[in-house]
Design an enzyme around this catalytic site. Structure first.
Site, PDB file in Angstrom:
ATOM      1  N   LYS A  46       1.778   2.286  -5.034  1.00 35.44           N
ATOM      2  CA  LYS A  46       2.352   1.783  -6.299  1.00 35.44           C
ATOM      3  C   LYS A  46       1.422   2.055  -7.487  1.00 35.44           C
ATOM      4  O   LYS A  46       1.873   2.457  -8.554  1.00 35.44           O
ATOM      5  CB  LYS A  46       2.592   0.259  -6.194  1.00 35.44           C
ATOM      6  CG  LYS A  46       3.551  -0.124  -5.085  1.00 35.44           C
ATOM      7  CD  LYS A  46       3.664  -1.626  -4.931  1.00 35.44           C
ATOM      8  CE  LYS A  46       2.434  -2.299  -4.378  1.00 35.44           C
ATOM      9  NZ  LYS A  46       2.102  -1.970  -2.972  1.00 35.44           N
ATOM     10  N   GLY A  68      -4.455  -4.255  -3.870  1.00 36.63           N
ATOM     11  CA  GLY A  68      -5.464  -3.237  -4.163  1.00 36.63           C
ATOM     12  C   GLY A  68      -4.708  -1.982  -4.547  1.00 36.63           C
ATOM     13  O   GLY A  68      -4.104  -1.351  -3.693  1.00 36.63           O
ATOM     14  N   HIS A  69      -4.681  -1.672  -5.836  1.00 33.32           N
ATOM     15  CA  HIS A  69      -3.895  -0.540  -6.326  1.00 33.32           C
ATOM     16  C   HIS A  69      -4.842   0.587  -6.743  1.00 33.32           C
ATOM     17  O   HIS A  69      -5.628   0.429  -7.676  1.00 33.32           O
ATOM     18  CB  HIS A  69      -3.002  -0.978  -7.485  1.00 33.32           C
ATOM     19  CG  HIS A  69      -1.954  -1.974  -7.068  1.00 33.32           C
ATOM     20  ND1 HIS A  69      -1.044  -2.516  -7.933  1.00 33.32           N
ATOM     21  CD2 HIS A  69      -1.661  -2.500  -5.845  1.00 33.32           C
ATOM     22  CE1 HIS A  69      -0.253  -3.350  -7.270  1.00 33.32           C
ATOM     23  NE2 HIS A  69      -0.616  -3.359  -6.005  1.00 33.32           N
ATOM     24  N   ASP A  97       0.802  -1.225   0.000  1.00 30.85           N
ATOM     25  CA  ASP A  97       0.000   0.000   0.000  1.00 30.85           C
ATOM     26  C   ASP A  97       0.834   1.275   0.000  1.00 30.85           C
ATOM     27  O   ASP A  97       0.424   2.307   0.536  1.00 30.85           O
ATOM     28  CB  ASP A  97      -0.969   0.020   1.204  1.00 30.85           C
ATOM     29  CG  ASP A  97      -1.874  -1.195   1.215  1.00 30.85           C
ATOM     30  OD1 ASP A  97      -2.199  -1.693   0.130  1.00 30.85           O
ATOM     31  OD2 ASP A  97      -2.263  -1.632   2.315  1.00 30.85           O
ATOM     32  N   GLN A 119       1.974  -6.047  -3.220  1.00 37.52           N
ATOM     33  CA  GLN A 119       2.422  -6.181  -1.825  1.00 37.52           C
ATOM     34  C   GLN A 119       3.692  -5.335  -1.620  1.00 37.52           C
ATOM     35  O   GLN A 119       3.852  -4.347  -2.301  1.00 37.52           O
ATOM     36  CB  GLN A 119       2.659  -7.653  -1.445  1.00 37.52           C
ATOM     37  CG  GLN A 119       1.390  -8.505  -1.349  1.00 37.52           C
ATOM     38  CD  GLN A 119       0.823  -8.913  -2.685  1.00 37.52           C
ATOM     39  OE1 GLN A 119       1.486  -9.537  -3.489  1.00 37.52           O
ATOM     40  NE2 GLN A 119      -0.413  -8.571  -2.937  1.00 37.52           N
TER      41      GLN A 119
HETATM   42  P1  GDP Z   1      -0.792   0.415  -3.530  1.00 37.01           P
HETATM   43  O1  GDP Z   1      -1.370  -0.880  -3.078  1.00 37.01           O
HETATM   44  O2  GDP Z   1       0.666   0.486  -3.285  1.00 37.01           O
HETATM   45  O3  GDP Z   1      -1.135   0.752  -4.950  1.00 37.01           O
HETATM   46  O4  GDP Z   1      -1.445   1.528  -2.613  1.00 37.01           O
HETATM   47  P2  GDP Z   1      -3.002   1.641  -2.205  1.00 37.01           P
HETATM   48  O5  GDP Z   1      -3.761   2.107  -3.382  1.00 37.01           O
HETATM   49  O6  GDP Z   1      -3.453   0.418  -1.524  1.00 37.01           O
HETATM   50  O7  GDP Z   1      -2.927   2.741  -1.066  1.00 37.01           O
HETATM   51  C1  GDP Z   1      -2.408   4.000  -1.294  1.00 37.01           C
HETATM   52  C2  GDP Z   1      -3.489   5.040  -0.922  1.00 37.01           C
HETATM   53  O8  GDP Z   1      -2.890   6.308  -0.789  1.00 37.01           O
HETATM   54  C3  GDP Z   1      -4.547   5.199  -1.981  1.00 37.01           C
HETATM   55  O9  GDP Z   1      -5.760   5.556  -1.366  1.00 37.01           O
HETATM   56  C4  GDP Z   1      -4.030   6.360  -2.841  1.00 37.01           C
HETATM   57  O10 GDP Z   1      -5.063   7.069  -3.487  1.00 37.01           O
HETATM   58  C5  GDP Z   1      -3.385   7.211  -1.778  1.00 37.01           C
HETATM   59  N1  GDP Z   1      -2.197   7.979  -2.220  1.00 37.01           N
HETATM   60  C6  GDP Z   1      -1.229   7.624  -3.094  1.00 37.01           C
HETATM   61  N2  GDP Z   1      -0.251   8.556  -3.123  1.00 37.01           N
HETATM   62  C7  GDP Z   1      -0.634   9.522  -2.255  1.00 37.01           C
HETATM   63  C8  GDP Z   1      -0.038  10.743  -1.826  1.00 37.01           C
HETATM   64  O11 GDP Z   1       1.050  11.120  -2.234  1.00 37.01           O
HETATM   65  N3  GDP Z   1      -0.716  11.465  -0.886  1.00 37.01           N
HETATM   66  C9  GDP Z   1      -1.925  11.068  -0.369  1.00 37.01           C
HETATM   67  N4  GDP Z   1      -2.508  11.837   0.529  1.00 37.01           N
HETATM   68  N5  GDP Z   1      -2.510   9.920  -0.767  1.00 37.01           N
HETATM   69  C10 GDP Z   1      -1.868   9.159  -1.681  1.00 37.01           C
HETATM   70  P1  IMO Z   2      -0.878  -4.124  -2.295  1.00 32.48           P
HETATM   71  O1  IMO Z   2      -0.420  -4.657  -3.651  1.00 32.48           O
HETATM   72  C1  IMO Z   2      -0.952  -4.601   2.016  1.00 32.48           C
HETATM   73  C2  IMO Z   2      -0.993  -8.676   3.577  1.00 32.48           C
HETATM   74  C3  IMO Z   2      -2.257  -9.145   4.270  1.00 32.48           C
HETATM   75  C4  IMO Z   2      -1.670 -10.133   5.253  1.00 32.48           C
HETATM   76  C5  IMO Z   2      -0.535 -10.765   4.461  1.00 32.48           C
HETATM   77  C6  IMO Z   2      -0.910 -12.067   3.795  1.00 32.48           C
HETATM   78  O2  IMO Z   2      -2.171  -3.419  -2.345  1.00 32.48           O
HETATM   79  O3  IMO Z   2       0.220  -3.355  -1.653  1.00 32.48           O
HETATM   80  P2  IMO Z   2      -2.470 -12.792   1.771  1.00 32.48           P
HETATM   81  O4  IMO Z   2      -3.832 -12.340   1.369  1.00 32.48           O
HETATM   82  O5  IMO Z   2      -1.415 -12.520   0.763  1.00 32.48           O
HETATM   83  O6  IMO Z   2      -2.461 -14.199   2.257  1.00 32.48           O
HETATM   84  O7  IMO Z   2      -2.109 -11.901   3.074  1.00 32.48           O
HETATM   85  O8  IMO Z   2      -0.177  -9.824   3.472  1.00 32.48           O
HETATM   86  N1  IMO Z   2      -1.208  -8.156   2.212  1.00 32.48           N
HETATM   87  C7  IMO Z   2      -1.150  -6.870   1.879  1.00 32.48           C
HETATM   88  N2  IMO Z   2      -0.974  -5.780   2.659  1.00 32.48           N
HETATM   89  N3  IMO Z   2      -1.041  -4.475   0.677  1.00 32.48           N
HETATM   90  C8  IMO Z   2      -1.187  -5.551  -0.108  1.00 32.48           C
HETATM   91  O9  IMO Z   2      -1.150  -5.483  -1.461  1.00 32.48           O
HETATM   92  C9  IMO Z   2      -1.292  -6.822   0.486  1.00 32.48           C
HETATM   93  N4  IMO Z   2      -1.462  -8.082   0.026  1.00 32.48           N
HETATM   94  C10 IMO Z   2      -1.404  -8.896   1.081  1.00 32.48           C
HETATM   95  O10 IMO Z   2      -2.915  -8.080   4.893  1.00 32.48           O
HETATM   96  O11 IMO Z   2      -1.095  -9.438   6.338  1.00 32.48           O
HETATM   97 MG    MG Z   3      -2.906  -1.602  -1.831  1.00 34.27          MG
END
Ligand code: GDP
Ligand code: IMO
Ligand code: MG
Length: 420
Positions: free
Chosen positions: A15, A39-40, A12, A221
């Protein structure tokens, strides 16, 4: 030539947003591991979209997207996501390819994931329950079904055989949920999948590379969730680090150029497991609130804490990071004081190394204090405008890691990214 973009923390890191930003400079965006546990989040025409299976380049017309062999694929999630993508006017049939070697997540894999977590009780991983672990177990156990098998007449027979095996396991675990509804949607989604371009991913990607096309491998991840190098056993079941690109796409290591590591300006983790810099106080709450730190896949509140340079340094080492992107810097705008973890005290011994296991030892983070910049940075556009104090914070991180922050993200929007 292949560049890699991956997370350096526990996932998270942002990315999705960064891949979406870079996508126009690449010909191919390829996912190489993970599955719908990812979840991107990205913003398209100011609308929020969360992608779980489809690479984050899908909204760019001239970008080809590949789901690589290292991914585990949930056909139902893919189908749902295709509907969303289509609602933006994108024809996913045109620029989404799937490797025939990609393993399928079956409904029983999800059931097994749930059963396994229930069995673990207090020691549960905190899995997203998407069937990731069981699907990868069937891959390494040499039982799994692959996307290419869809085209074979014996697919249903193979499925039934595996399902029976899973059923025995589920019975032995005392898990008796009815999964017939999951099976129904699974077979519908399998039919839907037949319209995709199912390709031999390794020839596909290597042909592109030979033609001089630019490939960006999109990690899911984060490095600290890597099955070998993460905080085992609280990890996911794939190699999330750059080495996973070679096995997850079929590209040779010499083809990899930049490894772009994404880190938040602080740190979060969702699910169970060690997190040395975690804050259990009001500051942690504030980070969660301002950063809107709730899981993009499960909605769970993310645990929050200060940036951990010991873990980041380790991640830079195992990935060979050449450039850093620091996201969510704007979330720190409101904080009077900031902290940075520079070493661990493990059972009373100071170290700058990540120990092989982090659950049976006591880890205290050593923190260095920084003054906050106390300024709204979310509208800034250039490096020159960044507050002096933020520059000092970043310079300290650059020096500690021996790699420079090349971009600072200052908001979730596509245009909120500053090149340093
Ligand atoms: P990912 O899994 O690495 O793609 O990240 P996620 O989408 O799960 O979580 C990142 C969250 O932070 C999302 O809600 C994005 O919209 C938000 N986000 C990304 N970059 C920034 C930033 O620079 N500032 C803020 N405030 N939010 C951001
Ligand atoms: P993105 O790509 C954050 C965590 C789960 C759990 C562990 C194992 O959005 O960054 P799994 O479902 O793989 O068996 O879970 O890994 N986890 C993540 N945490 N971002 C993710 O993906 C994750 N994918 C799995 O919360 O702790
Ligand atoms: Mg994510």
């Amino acid at each position: 030539m292949v560049d890699v973009l991956l997370g350096l923390q526990w996932g998270d890191e942002g990315k999705g947003k960064i891949v979406d930003y870079f996508a126009p400079s690449y010909d191919v965006i390829a996912r190489f591991q993970g599955g719908p546990n990812a979840g991107h989040t990205l913003y398209v025409n100011d609308k929020k979209v969360v992608l779980h299976q489809i690479p984050s380049g899908i909204f760019h017309e001239n970008t080809t997207n590949l789901i690589g062999n290292g991914v585990v694929l949930d056909a139902v999630t893919l189908r749902r996501e295709c509907d969303i993508v289509q609602s933006f006017g994108v024809d996913f049939r045109k620029n989404l390819y799937i490797s025939e070697r990609t393993h399928l997540i079956l409904p029983t894999h999800r059931a097994l994931d749930k059963a396994s977590e229930l069995q673990k009780g207090n020691e549960k991983i905190g899995s997203t329950l998407k069937g990731i672990g069981p699907a990868y177990m069937d891959k390494t156990g040499r039982n799994g079904l692959r996307v290419g098998d869809l085209l074979d007449k014996s697919f249903t027979t193979q499925y039934i055989k595996l399902r029976l095996k899973h059923q025995k396991l589920l019975d032995s675990m005392n898990f008796h949920e009815d999964i017939s509804a999951w099976e129904e949607e699974f077979f519908d989604a399998i039919e839907f999948m037949r319209q995709f371009k199912i390709v031999n991913g390794e020839y596909f990607i290597n042909d592109k590379i030979s033609q001089g096309k630019k490939v960006l491998a999109e990690g899911a991840q984060g490095s600290m969730l890597d099955v070998d190098f993460g905080t085992f056993p609280f990890v996911t079941s794939s190699n999330t680090i750059s080495a996973g690109v070679c096995t997850g796409l079929g590209v040779a290591p010499q083809k990899i150029r930049d490894v772009i590591g994404v880190t938040k300006a602080y740190c979060t983790r969702v699910g169970s497991g060690p997190f040395p810099t975690e804050l259990h106080d009001a500051t942690g709450e504030e980070l969660r609130k301002i950063g809107n730190e709730f899981g993009a896949t499960t909605g769970r509140p993310r645990r929050c804490g200060w940036i951990d340079l010991v873990a980041l340094n380790f991640a830079c080492m195992v990935n060979g990071v050449t450039k850093l992107v620091m996201t969510k810097a704007d979330v720190l705008d409101a904080f009077e004081d900031l902290q940075v973890c520079t070493s661990y005290v493990v059972n009373g011994q100071k170290t700058r190394q990540v120990p092989f296991q982090m659950t049976k030892v006591n880890i205290e983070p050593e923190l260095k204090a920084f003054k906050g910049w106390k300024q709204d940075t979310s509208k800034l556009k250039t490096a020159a405008e960044l507050p002096e104090v933020m520059k000092q914070y970043v310079a300290f991180i650059n020096e500690y890691l021996g790699v420079n922050v090349a971009y600072i993200s200052n908001g979730p929007g596509r245009d909120q990214l500053i090149e340093i």
